[in-house]
Every structure is written in C-alpha cells, then in structure tokens.
Design a protein around this motif. Structure first.
Motif, PDB file in Angstrom:
ATOM      1  N   PHE A 144       0.837  -1.199   0.000  1.00  0.00           N
ATOM      2  CA  PHE A 144       0.000   0.000   0.000  1.00  0.00           C
ATOM      3  C   PHE A 144       0.878   1.257   0.000  1.00  0.00           C
ATOM      4  O   PHE A 144       1.745   1.397   0.860  1.00  0.00           O
ATOM      5  N   GLY A 159     -12.094  -1.919   5.671  1.00  0.00           N
ATOM      6  CA  GLY A 159     -11.282  -1.019   6.482  1.00  0.00           C
ATOM      7  C   GLY A 159     -10.807  -1.627   7.768  1.00  0.00           C
ATOM      8  O   GLY A 159     -10.161  -0.959   8.557  1.00  0.00           O
ATOM      9  N   GLU A 206       2.651   3.637  10.867  1.00  0.00           N
ATOM     10  CA  GLU A 206       1.366   3.880  10.207  1.00  0.00           C
ATOM     11  C   GLU A 206       0.444   4.723  11.069  1.00  0.00           C
ATOM     12  O   GLU A 206      -0.769   4.740  10.873  1.00  0.00           O
ATOM     13  N   LYS A 239      -3.240   4.179   9.186  1.00  0.00           N
ATOM     14  CA  LYS A 239      -3.293   4.963   7.954  1.00  0.00           C
ATOM     15  C   LYS A 239      -4.395   4.466   7.036  1.00  0.00           C
ATOM     16  O   LYS A 239      -5.056   5.252   6.349  1.00  0.00           O
ATOM     17  N   ARG A 240      -4.644   3.136   7.018  1.00  0.00           N
ATOM     18  CA  ARG A 240      -5.700   2.588   6.176  1.00  0.00           C
ATOM     19  C   ARG A 240      -7.083   2.894   6.729  1.00  0.00           C
ATOM     20  O   ARG A 240      -8.062   2.871   5.984  1.00  0.00           O
ATOM     21  N   CYS A 241      -7.141   3.148   8.067  1.00  0.00           N
ATOM     22  CA  CYS A 241      -8.441   3.444   8.670  1.00  0.00           C
ATOM     23  C   CYS A 241      -8.747   4.938   8.711  1.00  0.00           C
ATOM     24  O   CYS A 241      -9.866   5.334   9.065  1.00  0.00           O
ATOM     25  N   SER A 244      -9.990   8.881   1.611  1.00  0.00           N
ATOM     26  CA  SER A 244      -8.785   8.980   2.421  1.00  0.00           C
ATOM     27  C   SER A 244      -8.610  10.408   2.893  1.00  0.00           C
ATOM     28  O   SER A 244      -8.806  11.369   2.145  1.00  0.00           O
TER      29      SER A 244
END
Length: 497
Positions: free
Chosen positions: A387, A409, A434, A445-447, A456
């Motif tokens: 990612f 997520g 992250e 970071k992905r959440c 995002s």
C-alpha cells in the motif's frame, strides 16, 4: 471737389511711374527693380554696391573706372597705369550674355603667317595658350576637327594632317582596321571611315572562311576538325593546338577556356560537369557534394554493386567470452557503444529486457539480474510493493492478485489492543510507521478515512465529528453543518438533509 489721384514718382532711367511694391531708392530717386542696374556693365545692384551719379546708377567698379582717379598707381593693382574710362562699355551692338552683362565682341589681332593659332590665325597669349606639337592654340580653338569636342592635354591626338582630334575620331580616321581592331575589343571588324577620301580600298574585304577546309598533315592540325591552326586563333590543351571555335565540351558543346576545360582519357575535352559524369567517382556521396546517390552513366547492376554493405546481424562478429555485448555476445565497436555498469552494449541491444523499450543513459536502470530495464519495469520487478508504493495512494499489485486485505477497512484477525489505546476504527494496535493522529486519538493509515464515503483523509481535509468519528468536509457539512434557508447547495435554498 473732384477726386485727384496721387502722382507717383517717375523712374529716372525709364521715365515711368514707380509704385511702392517695386521701388528701389538711390540718391533720393526711386527706380524700378528692373531698372536698378549699372549703366555701364548692366549688373544688377543692391544697397551695398550701388553708386549714383547725376541720376545714373553704377556699380562701384564702373563708377571708379569712369569718375575715379586715373594715372600711375590707379589701376587693377598698385604700380600699374590705368586710363580706362569705360568707353567700350557704352558702345552699341554688344552681345548680352546669361548674366545680363554686356560682353565686348572678340576682335582677335591677326598674327604673322605661321606664328598664330593654327585654327584661326590669331595671336595666342600665354594666359590662353594650349600646346600641341610645339604650336600654340587658343583655348576655345583647341577642339577636335571632326566632332568639335573640347580637348585637353590628355585627350588630344595629333593627326598626320597637322590637325588635332579626339581619340575616337583619330582611331576612325587614322587607326588600324580589319579583323581584331574594333575599339577596345579584341575581336571584330572595324570599317567605319567617315572621311570620303579614305573610303576607297583601304578597308579589307572580309568573308567567313572555314578553317577546316585547309587540312593539316595527320596529327598536326586541330584534334576536332583536322584543320590548320593559325596563331591568331590558337588554343592549347595538353600541348595540342585547337581552333578557338572548336574548343568546346564534347558532350554539351559549352565553350571552354583554360579554367573550366578538362582533358578526358579519350583525348577529348570536356567541361567540369560532363567530365565528372563520365570519368569522375560515382556512388553514395559523389553528387555535387550532397549526400544522395549519383547514378549518371551507371547501370542497375553497377549501382547495386556500388552500394555499401550493411549487415543487421550484430552477432555475426563474436567477441571473446565476457568482452562482448551482454545481450547478444557480439563484438561492440566504438561507433555503436553504449555503457551500463562498465559493460559495453550495442546501441541496438540497449533496450529494456521486459518491454523492449529503447533506452539511453537517463532511462536505463541496472537490475540485480545483470540486465537493464526502464524505470517502470524496474519498479515492478525490484521496487518496494504494498500500500502506497505505486500510483499513490492506491495499492499496486505486481503479481496480478488483489492486494486489498481489508475491504471494509478492518483487519481480519490478530490480537486486539487495550481499550483506549488502539485504533478507534478497528481496535487493533497502531504502530509508529502507520500512525495518524486526530484529537489525541490514533488511527491506522488505512483506517484514516471518512466514515461515510471512505475518502482517504489527511491533516488538510480532516473534520472531527461530535460522534467521535472522522469525516471529510462534505460529509461533515451534510451531517453536522447549519441547515435552513441559505444553507444548502446554493444561496437562498432550503436544505434539511
């Protein structure tokens, strides 16, 4: 009372009335502008040189000549005797010239026989003397007898008849005649004789003579026609004598000279262009200096044989092991050399191993497999994956499989973090690599995305909501922003979303 016109003054010279627009005043008298002239030499006067004497006007010179002192010392210069009263200026019959001044007729005193001017016979004084063959001419008589052109010491010619001529008339009357004598030209026939006495048999009878009819002994005449070559028309080429009219290019018949003539191997003469076509080099690069192919005078077979050989196979010349091109193994020469990590490549082989894209020093990347790649292929093969490593912020897969590990997520498993210390969205531990922070709360970071539209987020578009979640600006305004008249999509609308 009847009207009486004012009487105008009369001009003392002509007796007519003088009006204010044309009057000139001198000695208390008024003159016409046209009458305001010297009474002796008729010179126009003005206020600076006018002298009046008993109603007569004179210039200063004429007044001094007529009424001034005379005798020794009163002349043109000191020490000379002048008794001139200007009587010759008052005589009738004098000629009026351009300046309106009266000139005395030229009465020339005759000189003794053989001593005066040869043209008019008058006495010649030193001030006007022009000499020719020891005889003195008047300047006005020193002219050409034929065309009456004025001469000088550089242009006159003394004729055998004891007269003088200009150069042109002298050449016509006494110059050489015939072939080759025409003014300054080297060729031509001059027979223009104006004098009737000379129009007899002096001009030569001319006609066109074919010189080829007068044949020379074998090997001695003109190489083109075989005729005798005389000195007047002789042109030399490699020791051979040619007629001037025969000295032409064998192919294009162009008249030649010593500069452009070329002797061919067939013992004939050519211009430079025809010589190059017949005897010059042919092939690529020999066409008047340009880079195209000149084929004049060549057959198709000769053209094919003259073309340079090109072998597209770079492996035809093998190099020793480890010294040739890493891709094909052929020998690499300096004209096609490309360098990468100290190894020499053919220019043709210097391309990406994956997509075959041609490379250069700015695009080539040396891979660990000892091959060269373009930048995108190098990144796919040897660059970091996961990612954020691709077209950011998307996830790039280099194997063709899906890289979305958490479609909703949240992680699929693993130990949960302690209450209040993990990610507020998924509950799993958040590591420093992250970590994303919002109001003293940590997120993966992905959440770290909008809870509604999954967009995002970052520090510039983050909005913390009262429900403890994070939103983008649009979603936050839709859920928690002001509503009513004026707070909608456009001013003045009512939004209750």
């Amino acid at each position: 009372m009847p009207f009486v016109a004012a009487e105008n003054p009369k001009c003392p010279k002509c007796g007519k009335s003088v009006y204010a627009a044309e009057e000139r005043v001198a000695g208390g008298y008024k003159y016409h502008k046209t009458c305001f002239k010297c009474g002796m030499c008729n010179k126009a006067l003005d206020s600076t040189n006018c002298t009046e004497h008993e109603k007569e006007l004179f210039c200063k010179n004429c007044h001094a000549r007529k009424y001034g002192p005379k005798g020794y010392g009163f002349g043109g210069g000191a020490g000379c005797l002048s008794m001139d009263t200007g009587a010759h200026l008052n005589q009738e019959g004098y000629e009026i010239r351009n300046g309106s001044a009266r000139m005395e007729p030229r009465a020339i005193a005759k000189a003794p026989e053989g001593e005066g001017c040869p043209r008019c016979g008058g006495c010649v004084y030193a001030a006007e003397q022009m000499l020719a063959r020891g005889r003195g001419y008047h300047r006005r008589c020193f002219k050409c007898l034929n065309c009456n052109r004025t001469l000088d010491s550089t242009a006159h010619c003394d004729g055998p008849d004891k007269e003088i001529y200009c150069r042109g008339c002298y050449a016509q009357k006494f110059g050489a005649r015939g072939y080759g004598y025409l003014g300054m030209s080297s060729l031509g026939l001059m027979s223009d004789i104006k004098d009737k006495d000379w129009q007899s048999d002096l001009a030569p009878k001319t006609c066109v003579i074919d010189t080829a009819k007068i044949q020379a002994p074998p090997g001695q005449g003109c190489p083109r026609c075989g005729g005798v070559v005389f000195a007047a028309e002789q042109v030399l080429s490699k020791g051979r004598e040619w007629h001037r009219r025969c000295f032409k290019c064998h192919d294009c018949k162009k008249t030649l000279d010593s500069i452009i003539a070329c002797d061919g191997p067939d013992k004939d003469v050519y211009c430079k262009t025809c010589y190059g076509k017949n005897w010059g080099p042919h092939g690529y690069g020999f066409a008047c200096g340009s880079g195209f192919l000149q084929t004049d005078g060549l057959t198709e077979e000769q053209i094919a044989n003259a073309k340079p050989f090109y072998n597209p196979d770079t492996t035809s010349i093998k190099a020793p092991p480890g010294q040739g091109c890493p891709r094909c193994g052929g020998a690499v020469f300096a004209a096609e050399q490309q360098l990468a990590k100290g190894s020499m490549w053919h220019k043709k082989c210097f391309s990406c191993a994956e997509c075959k894209r041609p490379l250069d020093s700015t695009l080539a990347c040396d891979g660990p497999d000892k091959e060269i790649h373009c930048r995108p292929c190098y990144a796919k093969l040897f660059g970091p994956k996961g990612f954020g490593y691709g077209h950011s912020p998307t996830l790039v897969s280099t194997s063709g499989e899906s890289t979305i590990q958490y479609p909703d997520g949240r992680a699929f498993g693993g130990p949960k973090a302690a209450k209040g210390s993990g990610c507020l969205r998924c509950g799993f531990p958040v590591y420093e690599a992250e970590k994303m922070i919002s109001k003293d709360r940590v997120w993966h970071k992905r959440c770290f995305s909008c809870v509604e539209c999954r967009k995002s987020l970052d520090s510039t578009n983050l909005n913390d909501a009262p429900d403890g979640e994070i939103y983008c600006r649009s979603c936050y305004s839709r859920n928690f922003g002001p509503k009513g008249v004026g707070f909608g999509i456009g001013a003045g609308t009512l939004t209750m979303v």
